[in-house]
Write an enzyme that holds these catalytic residues in place. Structure first.
Site, mmCIF file in Angstrom:
data_model
loop_
_atom_site.group_PDB
_atom_site.id
_atom_site.type_symbol
_atom_site.label_atom_id
_atom_site.label_comp_id
_atom_site.label_asym_id
_atom_site.label_seq_id
_atom_site.Cartn_x
_atom_site.Cartn_y
_atom_site.Cartn_z
ATOM 1 N N GLY A 161 0.879 -1.169 0.000
ATOM 2 C CA GLY A 161 0.000 0.000 0.000
ATOM 3 C C GLY A 161 0.914 1.215 0.000
ATOM 4 O O GLY A 161 1.878 1.267 0.779
ATOM 5 N N ASN A 193 3.824 2.095 2.728
ATOM 6 C CA ASN A 193 5.229 2.090 2.292
ATOM 7 C C ASN A 193 5.901 3.428 2.609
ATOM 8 O O ASN A 193 7.047 3.474 3.074
ATOM 9 C CB ASN A 193 5.332 1.843 0.782
ATOM 10 C CG ASN A 193 4.876 0.452 0.378
ATOM 11 O OD1 ASN A 193 4.727 -0.426 1.213
ATOM 12 N ND2 ASN A 193 4.641 0.266 -0.914
ATOM 13 N N SER A 252 15.939 5.822 -12.677
ATOM 14 C CA SER A 252 17.389 5.814 -12.441
ATOM 15 C C SER A 252 18.046 7.143 -12.810
ATOM 16 O O SER A 252 19.171 7.420 -12.396
ATOM 17 C CB SER A 252 18.039 4.677 -13.234
ATOM 18 O OG SER A 252 17.800 4.891 -14.602
ATOM 19 N N GLY A 287 17.076 10.069 -11.797
ATOM 20 C CA GLY A 287 17.015 11.015 -10.675
ATOM 21 C C GLY A 287 15.694 11.751 -10.631
ATOM 22 O O GLY A 287 14.645 11.138 -10.805
ATOM 23 N N ILE A 320 10.319 -1.925 -7.069
ATOM 24 C CA ILE A 320 9.072 -1.778 -6.308
ATOM 25 C C ILE A 320 9.346 -0.883 -5.098
ATOM 26 O O ILE A 320 10.342 -1.054 -4.398
ATOM 27 C CB ILE A 320 8.547 -3.157 -5.819
ATOM 28 C CG1 ILE A 320 8.139 -4.005 -7.015
ATOM 29 C CG2 ILE A 320 7.373 -2.994 -4.856
ATOM 30 C CD1 ILE A 320 7.774 -5.435 -6.641
ATOM 31 N N ALA A 321 8.448 0.091 -4.892
ATOM 32 C CA ALA A 321 8.542 1.001 -3.732
ATOM 33 C C ALA A 321 9.710 1.987 -3.807
ATOM 34 O O ALA A 321 10.016 2.646 -2.814
ATOM 35 C CB ALA A 321 8.575 0.241 -2.404
ATOM 36 N N ALA A 322 10.334 2.121 -4.978
ATOM 37 C CA ALA A 322 11.401 3.136 -5.119
ATOM 38 C C ALA A 322 10.820 4.519 -4.849
ATOM 39 O O ALA A 322 11.351 5.291 -4.034
ATOM 40 C CB ALA A 322 12.012 3.082 -6.514
ATOM 41 N N GLY A 323 9.719 4.819 -5.531
ATOM 42 C CA GLY A 323 9.089 6.132 -5.360
ATOM 43 C C GLY A 323 8.590 6.333 -3.936
ATOM 44 O O GLY A 323 8.718 7.424 -3.368
ATOM 45 N N ASP A 324 8.025 5.290 -3.345
ATOM 46 C CA ASP A 324 7.514 5.410 -1.969
ATOM 47 C C ASP A 324 8.659 5.700 -0.999
ATOM 48 O O ASP A 324 8.531 6.546 -0.102
ATOM 49 C CB ASP A 324 6.800 4.117 -1.545
ATOM 50 C CG ASP A 324 5.499 3.905 -2.306
ATOM 51 O OD1 ASP A 324 4.941 4.900 -2.808
ATOM 52 O OD2 ASP A 324 5.048 2.747 -2.386
HETATM 53 P P1 ADP Z 1 8.149 5.290 -9.000
HETATM 54 O O1 ADP Z 1 8.601 4.085 -8.242
HETATM 55 O O2 ADP Z 1 7.103 6.087 -8.252
HETATM 56 O O3 ADP Z 1 7.781 5.049 -10.435
HETATM 57 P P2 ADP Z 1 10.709 6.320 -9.928
HETATM 58 O O4 ADP Z 1 10.872 5.070 -10.716
HETATM 59 O O5 ADP Z 1 10.703 7.601 -10.674
HETATM 60 O O6 ADP Z 1 9.399 6.281 -9.003
HETATM 61 O O7 ADP Z 1 11.883 6.333 -8.840
HETATM 62 C C1 ADP Z 1 11.873 7.167 -7.708
HETATM 63 C C2 ADP Z 1 13.276 7.371 -7.213
HETATM 64 O O8 ADP Z 1 13.859 6.097 -6.894
HETATM 65 C C3 ADP Z 1 14.236 7.993 -8.214
HETATM 66 O O9 ADP Z 1 14.145 9.392 -8.228
HETATM 67 C C4 ADP Z 1 15.591 7.498 -7.674
HETATM 68 O O10 ADP Z 1 15.973 8.222 -6.527
HETATM 69 C C5 ADP Z 1 15.241 6.089 -7.218
HETATM 70 N N1 ADP Z 1 15.468 5.063 -8.265
HETATM 71 C C6 ADP Z 1 14.524 4.468 -9.036
HETATM 72 N N2 ADP Z 1 15.086 3.576 -9.881
HETATM 73 C C7 ADP Z 1 16.417 3.606 -9.626
HETATM 74 C C8 ADP Z 1 17.567 2.910 -10.151
HETATM 75 N N3 ADP Z 1 17.456 1.993 -11.146
HETATM 76 N N4 ADP Z 1 18.786 3.204 -9.632
HETATM 77 C C9 ADP Z 1 18.931 4.114 -8.635
HETATM 78 N N5 ADP Z 1 17.891 4.799 -8.100
HETATM 79 C C10 ADP Z 1 16.661 4.558 -8.582
#
Ligand code: ADP
Length: 305
Positions: free
Chosen positions: A41, A45, A225, A227, A250-254
């Site tokens: 969720g 997260n 990736s 930024g 998964i959960a990068a944005g969160d």
């Molecule tokens: P979401 O998960 O909401 O789609 P993003 O994919 O734009 O969000 O990623 C959010 C943040 O996570 C990025 O701004 C960066 O800081 C980090 N990030 C995502 N993917 C990568 C990656 N492959 N390598 C390093 N950092 C990453």
């Protein structure tokens, strides 16, 4: 941003993940290879990311009156989150995502919002002092939209900063956008909000301008990736992330959102808050899963040292 307490309003889901060789056809039964239950969720997260990275945080949300709801609450409390504004709603199930993952790593997902639907404006009213007393309110779009709008109004009227992560992608009314201080869409969400496809820095700049025109002071478009595109005070720029070997985004944005708000509430300037959030998200993408991948403060500090 003024320093102080964070309130997150958002969703809680339990993800039931079944790994199978191939997706079943209608009428077919397939035998799974592995079954996992993971807590997710977007609200949860982001709350976990904030709690683990050091925020003073409470979380307004709902679970069902089922076992998994109780387990989620306990888990959130162990992640340094004040779970008092999380109620178990009678005769309701905790939000679920039923996820099949095939041998190619593709997935099909069915979601039931369950208890997340109970986060109504009336429910919010019981906890509005939390919003009023906080320095910042962080929300996403997995809760009823009328509640998100109402929370933004309460926050705005009481000097609480409003941060919106507009996910999942959706068009939004001006009455909400006009009350948002900072918005953090990814490329897909930025396109949904502005109609501008974000493929380059110039596109990001135009999309950011369209969001500023709605009354939002700070726009951060996350670019995976690459930024983020950071736009505020009439200036836009790319702030690159960290290069890591990603295993699962998964959960990068969160993670980014939870860590960013934590850093801002500690009084860090925007550039170093974005760097802190990039580090947290970079660590998260090197590990599998949603909440299990979210780093603790010490790990982020070590990464940046
Ligand atoms: P979401 O998960 O909401 O789609 P993003 O994919 O734009 O969000 O990623 C959010 C943040 O996570 C990025 O701004 C960066 O800081 C980090 N990030 C995502 N993917 C990568 C990656 N492959 N390598 C390093 N950092 C990453």
């Amino acid at each position: 941003m003024k320093t102080g307490k964070l309130v997150v309003l958002g969703s809680i889901n339990a993800d039931h993940i079944l790994n199978i060789n191939h997706f079943p056809q209608p009428g077919e039964t397939v035998i799974g290879k592995q079954y996992t239950v993971a807590f997710g969720g977007k609200g949860a997260n982001q709350a976990v990311a904030a709690g683990r990275s050091g925020a003073d945080i409470s979380f307004i949300a709902c679970v069902g009156d089922d076992d998994i709801g109780e387990r989620v609450r306990r888990q959130l409390a162990s992640d340094h989150i004040d779970t008092q504004p999380i109620e178990a709603i009678k005769d309701t199930t905790t939000g679920v995502a039923l996820i099949f993952v095939n041998a190619e790593g593709e997935n099909v997902i069915g979601i039931d919002a369950g208890a997340n639907k109970a986060v109504t404006p009336e429910y919010l009213d019981r906890y509005k002092q939390q919003v009023i007393g906080a320095a910042a309110l962080l929300m996403q779009l997995e809760s009823p939209l009328e509640t998100v709008i109402e929370a933004a109004k309460i926050a705005k009227d009481n000097g609480t900063q409003v941060i919106l992560n507009p996910a999942p992608a959706c068009e939004l009314p001006d009455e909400l956008l006009a009350r948002v201080d900072m918005i953090t869409p990814n490329e897909t969400e930025a396109e949904k909000l502005t109609g501008i496809k974000v493929d380059s820095n110039e596109d990001a700049e135009r999309a950011a301008k369209a969001l500023h025109d709605k009354g939002i002071a700070t726009v951060i478009i996350t670019l995976g990736s690459k930024g983020v595109w950071l736009s505020q005070n009439g200036e836009g720029k790319l702030v690159p992330g960290f290069r890591v070997k990603a295993v699962d985004t998964i959960a990068a944005g969160d993670t980014f959102n939870g860590a960013l708000v934590t850093a801002l509430l500690e009084g860090k300037p925007m550039d170093s808050a974005v760097r802190f959030a990039h580090a947290a998200a970079a660590i998260a993408v090197t590990r599998p899963g949603a909440q299990p991948s979210v780093p603790w403060r010490k790990e982020i500090d070590d990464f940046l040292a």
